[in-house]
Design a protein around this motif. Sequence first.
Motif, PDB file in Angstrom:
ATOM      1  N   VAL A  54       0.854  -1.178   0.000  1.00  0.00           N
ATOM      2  CA  VAL A  54       0.000   0.000   0.000  1.00  0.00           C
ATOM      3  C   VAL A  54       0.892   1.229   0.000  1.00  0.00           C
ATOM      4  O   VAL A  54       1.699   1.427   0.916  1.00  0.00           O
ATOM      5  N   GLU A  55       0.748   2.054  -1.039  1.00  0.00           N
ATOM      6  CA  GLU A  55       1.558   3.253  -1.198  1.00  0.00           C
ATOM      7  C   GLU A  55       0.765   4.481  -0.756  1.00  0.00           C
ATOM      8  O   GLU A  55      -0.344   4.721  -1.247  1.00  0.00           O
ATOM      9  N   ILE A  56       1.337   5.239   0.173  1.00  0.00           N
ATOM     10  CA  ILE A  56       0.698   6.446   0.689  1.00  0.00           C
ATOM     11  C   ILE A  56       1.619   7.635   0.478  1.00  0.00           C
ATOM     12  O   ILE A  56       2.817   7.549   0.754  1.00  0.00           O
ATOM     13  N   LEU A  57       1.070   8.721  -0.018  1.00  0.00           N
ATOM     14  CA  LEU A  57       1.821   9.961  -0.190  1.00  0.00           C
ATOM     15  C   LEU A  57       1.396  10.948   0.891  1.00  0.00           C
ATOM     16  O   LEU A  57       0.226  11.299   0.993  1.00  0.00           O
ATOM     17  N   GLN A  81       3.523   5.269   9.488  1.00  0.00           N
ATOM     18  CA  GLN A  81       3.876   4.059   8.756  1.00  0.00           C
ATOM     19  C   GLN A  81       4.084   2.887   9.713  1.00  0.00           C
ATOM     20  O   GLN A  81       3.605   1.772   9.452  1.00  0.00           O
ATOM     21  N   ALA A  82       4.770   3.122  10.811  1.00  0.00           N
ATOM     22  CA  ALA A  82       5.007   2.055  11.785  1.00  0.00           C
ATOM     23  C   ALA A  82       3.706   1.575  12.422  1.00  0.00           C
ATOM     24  O   ALA A  82       3.488   0.366  12.586  1.00  0.00           O
ATOM     25  N   LEU A  83       2.842   2.511  12.773  1.00  0.00           N
ATOM     26  CA  LEU A  83       1.582   2.156  13.424  1.00  0.00           C
ATOM     27  C   LEU A  83       0.644   1.412  12.486  1.00  0.00           C
ATOM     28  O   LEU A  83      -0.004   0.437  12.876  1.00  0.00           O
ATOM     29  N   LEU A  84       0.573   1.856  11.232  1.00  0.00           N
ATOM     30  CA  LEU A  84      -0.296   1.172  10.269  1.00  0.00           C
ATOM     31  C   LEU A  84       0.264  -0.205   9.920  1.00  0.00           C
ATOM     32  O   LEU A  84      -0.495  -1.142   9.649  1.00  0.00           O
ATOM     33  N   GLY A  85       1.587  -0.329   9.931  1.00  0.00           N
ATOM     34  CA  GLY A  85       2.193  -1.633   9.691  1.00  0.00           C
ATOM     35  C   GLY A  85       1.779  -2.636  10.755  1.00  0.00           C
ATOM     36  O   GLY A  85       1.568  -3.824  10.468  1.00  0.00           O
ATOM     37  N   ALA A  86       1.639  -2.167  11.989  1.00  0.00           N
ATOM     38  CA  ALA A  86       1.180  -3.040  13.070  1.00  0.00           C
ATOM     39  C   ALA A  86      -0.312  -3.320  12.973  1.00  0.00           C
ATOM     40  O   ALA A  86      -0.773  -4.420  13.276  1.00  0.00           O
ATOM     41  N   ALA A  87      -1.068  -2.319  12.538  1.00  0.00           N
ATOM     42  CA  ALA A  87      -2.522  -2.473  12.440  1.00  0.00           C
ATOM     43  C   ALA A  87      -2.926  -3.345  11.260  1.00  0.00           C
ATOM     44  O   ALA A  87      -3.932  -4.057  11.331  1.00  0.00           O
ATOM     45  N   TRP A  88      -2.161  -3.272  10.174  1.00  0.00           N
ATOM     46  CA  TRP A  88      -2.469  -4.016   8.953  1.00  0.00           C
ATOM     47  C   TRP A  88      -1.304  -4.935   8.598  1.00  0.00           C
ATOM     48  O   TRP A  88      -0.561  -4.676   7.637  1.00  0.00           O
ATOM     49  N   PRO A  89      -1.088  -6.008   9.335  1.00  0.00           N
ATOM     50  CA  PRO A  89       0.085  -6.862   9.128  1.00  0.00           C
ATOM     51  C   PRO A  89       0.097  -7.609   7.796  1.00  0.00           C
ATOM     52  O   PRO A  89       1.151  -8.082   7.376  1.00  0.00           O
ATOM     53  N   VAL A  91      -0.375  -6.283   4.905  1.00  0.00           N
ATOM     54  CA  VAL A  91       0.083  -5.426   3.815  1.00  0.00           C
ATOM     55  C   VAL A  91       1.387  -4.747   4.201  1.00  0.00           C
ATOM     56  O   VAL A  91       1.697  -4.571   5.376  1.00  0.00           O
ATOM     57  N   GLN A  92       2.139  -4.363   3.187  1.00  0.00           N
ATOM     58  CA  GLN A  92       3.369  -3.603   3.393  1.00  0.00           C
ATOM     59  C   GLN A  92       3.047  -2.128   3.184  1.00  0.00           C
ATOM     60  O   GLN A  92       2.675  -1.712   2.093  1.00  0.00           O
ATOM     61  N   ILE A  93       3.177  -1.333   4.233  1.00  0.00           N
ATOM     62  CA  ILE A  93       2.850   0.086   4.165  1.00  0.00           C
ATOM     63  C   ILE A  93       4.098   0.884   3.824  1.00  0.00           C
ATOM     64  O   ILE A  93       5.136   0.767   4.484  1.00  0.00           O
ATOM     65  N   ASN A  94       4.009   1.710   2.801  1.00  0.00           N
ATOM     66  CA  ASN A  94       5.107   2.604   2.443  1.00  0.00           C
ATOM     67  C   ASN A  94       4.557   4.029   2.337  1.00  0.00           C
ATOM     68  O   ASN A  94       3.711   4.313   1.492  1.00  0.00           O
ATOM     69  N   ILE A  95       5.021   4.907   3.216  1.00  0.00           N
ATOM     70  CA  ILE A  95       4.588   6.303   3.186  1.00  0.00           C
ATOM     71  C   ILE A  95       5.734   7.175   2.694  1.00  0.00           C
ATOM     72  O   ILE A  95       6.809   7.218   3.298  1.00  0.00           O
ATOM     73  N   THR A  96       5.506   7.849   1.587  1.00  0.00           N
ATOM     74  CA  THR A  96       6.482   8.778   1.027  1.00  0.00           C
ATOM     75  C   THR A  96       6.273  10.144   1.659  1.00  0.00           C
ATOM     76  O   THR A  96       5.180  10.709   1.595  1.00  0.00           O
ATOM     77  N   ASN A  97       7.309  10.677   2.292  1.00  0.00           N
ATOM     78  CA  ASN A  97       7.238  11.992   2.916  1.00  0.00           C
ATOM     79  C   ASN A  97       7.627  13.041   1.882  1.00  0.00           C
ATOM     80  O   ASN A  97       8.794  13.181   1.523  1.00  0.00           O
ATOM     81  N   ALA A  98       6.631  13.800   1.419  1.00  0.00           N
ATOM     82  CA  ALA A  98       6.854  14.856   0.427  1.00  0.00           C
ATOM     83  C   ALA A  98       6.563  16.220   1.031  1.00  0.00           C
ATOM     84  O   ALA A  98       5.950  17.077   0.408  1.00  0.00           O
ATOM     85  N   GLY A  99       7.009  16.413   2.270  1.00  0.00           N
ATOM     86  CA  GLY A  99       6.801  17.698   2.929  1.00  0.00           C
ATOM     87  C   GLY A  99       7.945  18.659   2.665  1.00  0.00           C
ATOM     88  O   GLY A  99       9.110  18.263   2.683  1.00  0.00           O
TER      89      GLY A  99
END
Length: 255
Positions: A54-57, A81-89, A91-99
């Motif tokens: 799961v890709e999140i921007l 990203q760490a918290l969602l990884g624990a909540a949704w084991p 899937v692989q969560i990847n959050i791109t930080n574009a701030g």
Amino acid sequence: MRVAIQALGLAVVLTAALAGAAQAGPFTCRETPIVAPTQKIPALAQRIAAGGKVEILAIGSSSTEGIGASAKDKTYPARLQALLGAAWPRVQINITNAGIGGEIAPQTLARLKQAVTGKRYDLVIWQVGTNDAVTGGDLAAFKAMVEDGVSIVKTAGTSLALLDPQFFPGIREPARYRSYVDAIGEVAKGQNVPVFTRYDTMREWHGTDAQAFTAALAPDSFHMSDAGYDCLARDMATGLVSLTTAGRPVMAQSQ
């Protein structure tokens, strides 16, 4: 029944993950409902159910970049990203930080358009409005830009959630600042887009214990600290679980 059990399971896992997070200073994180419980993100829920990646921007200004955090892994996107990884084991969560610190809505809007046309994301979290609210300007033009951004992301076929400005005690013109927060909420409601109500959430933190709240902010009393970003990420993670599961959301238990 199966969906309800899965929802409860995710909430239990998330609660355990949140309980294990370290607290910084005297500020105690008490998870606050940060999204309307009736709003859902069905497309994201389907991606999570399907498994895989799961890709999140996460796009925005200094709050997304993490100004005020002591390290990159203390920013809200990294913690989320760490918290969602624990909540949704499953899937692989990847959050791109574009701030990028200091940006106002027109600048981020241009980058947002480029980002969603150049890559497929499952979710965009657009943090918007803080610098616009601080500097002022044409409120109608700002609201129109938020509407344009929502339209751009929807046209790309990507799920979207907005993150509104932070609260801090030193706001010089509270009524004007609040008008930007309200404008974001109005767009979100009109476009059926969930909004993470950071402003109201942080006001609740402050109202509960104004003295301890100072630990949620960086030394400049404007940006968030490690503790503040951690609490924000907890609230957002709990909110995203509620937005992607059936039934009433189960909030993580406070410390």
